[in-house]
Design a protein around this motif. Sequence first.
Motif, PDB file in Angstrom:
ATOM      1  N   MET A 142      21.737   7.445  46.580  1.00 34.74           N
ATOM      2  CA  MET A 142      21.457   7.120  47.775  1.00 34.74           C
ATOM      3  C   MET A 142      22.655   7.594  49.150  1.00 34.74           C
TER       4      MET A 142
ATOM      5  N   CYS B  91      15.196   3.403  39.538  1.00 32.54           N
ATOM      6  CA  CYS B  91      14.216   4.689  40.285  1.00 32.54           C
ATOM      7  C   CYS B  91      14.780   4.714  41.522  1.00 32.54           C
ATOM      8  N   THR B  92      14.552   6.218  42.305  1.00 31.61           N
ATOM      9  CA  THR B  92      14.389   6.139  43.797  1.00 31.61           C
ATOM     10  C   THR B  92      12.984   5.760  43.927  1.00 31.61           C
TER      11      THR B  92
ATOM     12  N   VAL C 175      14.925   3.022  46.759  1.00 32.61           N
ATOM     13  CA  VAL C 175      15.862   2.844  47.534  1.00 32.61           C
ATOM     14  C   VAL C 175      15.234   3.025  48.901  1.00 32.61           C
TER      15      VAL C 175
ATOM     16  N   ALA D 208      14.297  12.450  46.610  1.00 34.49           N
ATOM     17  CA  ALA D 208      13.116  12.162  47.228  1.00 34.49           C
ATOM     18  C   ALA D 208      13.961  12.252  48.893  1.00 34.49           C
TER      19      ALA D 208
ATOM     20  N   VAL E 233      21.276   6.251  40.102  1.00 35.11           N
ATOM     21  CA  VAL E 233      20.260   6.783  41.663  1.00 35.11           C
ATOM     22  C   VAL E 233      21.057   6.995  42.269  1.00 35.11           C
TER      23      VAL E 233
ATOM     24  N   ALA F  44      17.605  10.501  48.315  1.00 36.85           N
ATOM     25  CA  ALA F  44      18.094   9.902  47.139  1.00 36.85           C
ATOM     26  C   ALA F  44      17.531  10.392  46.309  1.00 36.85           C
ATOM     27  N   CYS F  45      18.189  10.637  45.217  1.00 35.23           N
ATOM     28  CA  CYS F  45      18.166  11.325  43.647  1.00 35.23           C
ATOM     29  C   CYS F  45      18.196  10.352  42.503  1.00 35.23           C
ATOM     30  N   LYS F  46      17.776  10.722  40.927  1.00 33.05           N
ATOM     31  CA  LYS F  46      18.183  10.550  40.339  1.00 33.05           C
ATOM     32  C   LYS F  46      19.061  11.304  39.099  1.00 33.05           C
TER      33      LYS F  46
END
Length: 611
Positions: free
Chosen positions: A389, A408-409, A412, A370, A387, A379-381
């Motif tokens: 950031m 969830c992203t 963030v 993201a 998650v 950000a990523c999952k």
Amino acid sequence: MTSECPSGPTIWTGLERKTIAKLKAAAWYPYISDDINEVTALFCVSGDSGGLTAPASPSSVSPVLTPKPPPWRARVRYPSMVDVGKWPLFTLLGAQVVSRIRQACVFGTSANEAIYITQDDEVLVFGLNCSNCLGTGDSQSTMVPKKLDFLQGKKVVSFSYGSGPHVLLATEGGELFAWGHNGYSQLGNGTTNQGVSPILVSTNLQNKKITQVACGSHHSLALTHDGEVFAWGYNNCGQVGSGATANQPIPRRVTNCLQGKVVMGIACGQTSSMAVLDNGEVFGWGYNGNGQLGVGNNGNQLTPCRLAALQGLCVLQIASGYAHSLALTDEGLLYAWGANTYGQLGTGNKSNQLSPEHIMAEKERIVEIAACHSTHTSACKTQSGQVYMWGQCRGQSIVLPHLTHFSCTDDVFACFATPSVMWRLLSMEHDDFLTVAQSLRKEFDSPETADLKFSVDGKYIHVHKAVLKIRCEHFRSMFQSHWTEDMKEVIEIDQFSYPVYRSFLEFLYTDNVDLPPEDAIGLLDLATSYCENRLKRLCQHIIKRGITVENAFSLLSAAVRYDAEDLEEFCFKFCVNHLTAVTQTAAFWQIDGNMLKEFICRASRCGSFKN
């Protein structure tokens, strides 16, 4: 070796001879025929030359030096939802209003504007209304949501916003609407007049179905169902991809290196544009002063330029921040490049990167990335739901991915991005009351209320006949008076394992599947036997997200065995994209001869053995 199947016909005679010759040149083979249809040799492909080689024996195959992700459990839910309450702007709305929201997005230079779509497909807006970005027909700000009657009943599939701000919205029917700031013709209507209300953008888009939109600061991109990209608006750095720097007042198809190619996804930085193709290649154009195009230099690109540094990788998703970019591959690998003033690349320093750099290599598989052109936040999952950031987070510069407690992203960006905009159009869920579905979920495997037990591998699973009959045709037939099972209190199951059968029964109560991909193969077998098509699709989804070099060929075999055509095509493409590594795995060497012969022939037709 190529990573995609050619669209034109393959000339079989030359390819047959070349393939057989390479196979015969291998140092080890049990049998090589002069007929491509008789080829049954076990082989592997050399990554250095693209030629075929083979080890002394199957047992001597060296392990592939690919980072192996840790065990994981994929929880699949449809639809994916988040809590809108984390965005302060939505606290202006009452609980009853929020309960009817189906989609929403917070946008604007200060995150002071919002749009949302109700369960009845009504589109409403509220907020500051900078540059008429609310589309209400006037320039007045509003704390009370106003309907956009022009969009009444149109299901929204994609939404994006620029820094002006200007707004793009695509509907399920493929229509494209725009409104807001238009000083550079970013609305695509051929003028520079403000768009005080939604206008239908149709010039050069007749008979085109728009599926995705993306906005830079003052330029726009649209992706069609056929994989074509159209661009318009501000073009001082070539971000429209026309080969010049004159502004583009109406949609123009981006061609040059994208001519004849199928684009699957688009993204915009402030003054740059990115596209990912169906074969996993990535192209960028526009401003490149910080290296955000990833082409190895910092010179602007007036037409699409392929990211050569990602050669050999199959990218599934791209995301653009203000002046940085992220890419996610089909193996769950994350790459970052561009501006790094706030640590938004996650490399551990603040140095810009002109080419993609692999980050989070020591972490587990990434399933989502993201970024947003309004922020310097990333950000990523991961596949287990963690998650991370990094970048500009509430004024701090986080130079390495930081593990959060978010689910969830999107959270963030709600809590740490500046401005706290949404990076995508969201769907909402509400937990303030116990629904019928939640009540059913609560009673699954509950001895207190169950009237039937299944015994699997010596363990009991408690269920309710009525629920099973309502949810599954197999059980509806089973619990008839002429079936002996109808009179039993305990039913023995010996065809399937306990984890697989329990997951199946839990699915009937929850619509969720919670299994690793290896067990999902067994559940796919069950779903096929019981004719549960939706469960079959969910199993395929889990398997796709869990595919690795090590298990790819096993998953391909399972897809063939259970007649899962979509999954088979996905696994086959993955095996072809990573042919060298896949052919060195234990799963490949254990496959039966007929399956191997079919794979070789099919891969040959796709040009995988061409030099």
